[in-house]
Design an enzyme around this catalytic site. Structure first.
Site, PDB file in Angstrom:
ATOM      1  N   TYR A  22     -30.241 -22.113 -19.044  1.00  0.00           N
ATOM      2  CA  TYR A  22     -31.689 -22.305 -18.977  1.00  0.00           C
ATOM      3  C   TYR A  22     -32.409 -21.662 -20.160  1.00  0.00           C
ATOM      4  O   TYR A  22     -33.629 -21.757 -20.281  1.00  0.00           O
ATOM      5  CB  TYR A  22     -32.227 -21.701 -17.661  1.00  0.00           C
ATOM      6  CG  TYR A  22     -31.929 -20.223 -17.569  1.00  0.00           C
ATOM      7  CD1 TYR A  22     -32.785 -19.286 -18.155  1.00  0.00           C
ATOM      8  CD2 TYR A  22     -30.760 -19.749 -16.967  1.00  0.00           C
ATOM      9  CE1 TYR A  22     -32.496 -17.933 -18.118  1.00  0.00           C
ATOM     10  CE2 TYR A  22     -30.472 -18.402 -16.925  1.00  0.00           C
ATOM     11  CZ  TYR A  22     -31.339 -17.499 -17.515  1.00  0.00           C
ATOM     12  OH  TYR A  22     -31.034 -16.165 -17.502  1.00  0.00           O
ATOM     13  N   GLY A  23     -31.669 -20.971 -21.010  1.00  0.00           N
ATOM     14  CA  GLY A  23     -32.325 -20.180 -22.056  1.00  0.00           C
ATOM     15  C   GLY A  23     -31.801 -20.473 -23.448  1.00  0.00           C
ATOM     16  O   GLY A  23     -31.770 -21.625 -23.891  1.00  0.00           O
ATOM     17  N   THR A  24     -31.364 -19.411 -24.097  1.00  0.00           N
ATOM     18  CA  THR A  24     -30.998 -19.520 -25.509  1.00  0.00           C
ATOM     19  C   THR A  24     -29.700 -20.300 -25.748  1.00  0.00           C
ATOM     20  O   THR A  24     -29.381 -20.602 -26.892  1.00  0.00           O
ATOM     21  CB  THR A  24     -30.840 -18.117 -26.134  1.00  0.00           C
ATOM     22  OG1 THR A  24     -29.828 -17.411 -25.411  1.00  0.00           O
ATOM     23  CG2 THR A  24     -32.148 -17.349 -26.085  1.00  0.00           C
ATOM     24  N   LEU A  25     -28.976 -20.615 -24.688  1.00  0.00           N
ATOM     25  CA  LEU A  25     -27.755 -21.414 -24.870  1.00  0.00           C
ATOM     26  C   LEU A  25     -28.048 -22.910 -24.937  1.00  0.00           C
ATOM     27  O   LEU A  25     -27.183 -23.710 -25.309  1.00  0.00           O
ATOM     28  CB  LEU A  25     -26.756 -21.150 -23.725  1.00  0.00           C
ATOM     29  CG  LEU A  25     -25.987 -19.829 -23.772  1.00  0.00           C
ATOM     30  CD1 LEU A  25     -25.259 -19.590 -22.447  1.00  0.00           C
ATOM     31  CD2 LEU A  25     -24.971 -19.819 -24.921  1.00  0.00           C
ATOM     32  N   GLU A  66     -23.319 -12.890 -22.810  1.00  0.00           N
ATOM     33  CA  GLU A  66     -24.334 -12.513 -21.813  1.00  0.00           C
ATOM     34  C   GLU A  66     -24.137 -11.096 -21.281  1.00  0.00           C
ATOM     35  O   GLU A  66     -24.852 -10.669 -20.371  1.00  0.00           O
ATOM     36  CB  GLU A  66     -24.365 -13.530 -20.660  1.00  0.00           C
ATOM     37  CG  GLU A  66     -24.566 -14.978 -21.079  1.00  0.00           C
ATOM     38  CD  GLU A  66     -25.807 -15.217 -21.952  1.00  0.00           C
ATOM     39  OE1 GLU A  66     -26.710 -14.372 -21.962  1.00  0.00           O
ATOM     40  OE2 GLU A  66     -25.841 -16.247 -22.642  1.00  0.00           O
TER      41      GLU A  66
HETATM   42  N1  PCA Z   1     -28.644 -17.377 -22.264  1.00  0.00           N
HETATM   43  C1  PCA Z   1     -28.215 -17.857 -21.009  1.00  0.00           C
HETATM   44  C2  PCA Z   1     -28.869 -16.941 -20.036  1.00  0.00           C
HETATM   45  C3  PCA Z   1     -30.078 -16.465 -20.721  1.00  0.00           C
HETATM   46  C4  PCA Z   1     -29.857 -16.810 -22.131  1.00  0.00           C
HETATM   47  O1  PCA Z   1     -30.623 -16.672 -23.040  1.00  0.00           O
HETATM   48  C5  PCA Z   1     -28.676 -19.278 -20.831  1.00  0.00           C
HETATM   49  O2  PCA Z   1     -29.146 -19.902 -21.784  1.00  0.00           O
HETATM   50  O3  PCA Z   1     -28.581 -19.788 -19.707  1.00  0.00           O
END
Ligand code: PCA
Length: 187
Positions: free
Chosen positions: A14-17, A89
């Site tokens: 949900y984030g930077t990935l 993570e």
């Molecule tokens: N990376 C993981 C968890 C939070 C983040 O920045 C993601 O993208 O799901």
């Protein structure tokens, strides 16, 4: 062993990935060897808080029923892929914790034809803010969350290499929480 024979874990990012975000390079590294496969754009079935912490790092907080249904991308990863993601993570360092989550295809993305609409019946996991600070981070954000980590939400993100090196990530989170304005409710 062929990519199709490997045991895979389904990870909801949900984030930077996600594609277009700063840690997506890790997934791009895993795709050519079949260690990660993109399965589509999904949303959480329940509402969850999605907030930013220090350095505009995103966190999903394990408090279902608060915040919004959150949008992200689903990947099937091998054990090797999962190990790389867990390392990023900080699973062993208490940064995030990987726990189950229920998701369903994002209708908007499906309409755009980007979603493979794979029937996901269960066994999906996501990286949540570790329980040691999750609720505090939610309160520090005034209990206001986002429905997705968009470019706008992510703006101001600072990469790990550009952060102060003498303070640990967990300490940064504590500093962030203790310096955020908070409404004190007294009874
Ligand atoms: N990376 C993981 C968890 C939070 C983040 O920045 C993601 O993208 O799901």
């Amino acid at each position: 062993m062929g990519a199709e024979e490997k045991n895979r874990t389904l990870i909801f990012t949900y984030g930077t990935l996600k594609r277009g975000f700063p840690n997506h390079g890790l997934i791009e590294d895993l795709i050519p060897t079949g260690d990660a496969i993109f399965l589509g754009v999904y949303r959480t079935v329940e509402r969850y808080p999605l907030v930013c912490g220090p350095f505009r790092v995103p966190f999903l907080i394990n408090l279902s029923g608060h915040g919004d249904r959150v949008r992200g991308e689903l990947y099937a990863v091998t054990a090797k892929g999962l190990e790389r993601m867990d390392e990023l993570e900080g699973i062993s360092r208490g940064h995030y914790e990987r726990l189950p989550i229920e998701i369903s295809p994002d209708e908007e993305a499906a309409a755009n034809g980007t979603d493979k609409r794979i029937a996901v019946t269960g066994g999906v996991e996501a990286y949540y803010a570790h329980r040691s600070y999750g609720e505090e981070l939610w309160r520090s954000n005034g209990e206001k969350g986002f429905c997705r980590y968009s470019e706008k939400v992510a703006s101001g993100y600072i990469r790990r290499s550009e952060r102060p090196q003498n303070v640990s990530f967990l300490e940064q989170i504590q500093l962030f929480c203790s310096s955020s304005p908070r409404v004190n409710v007294t009874d």
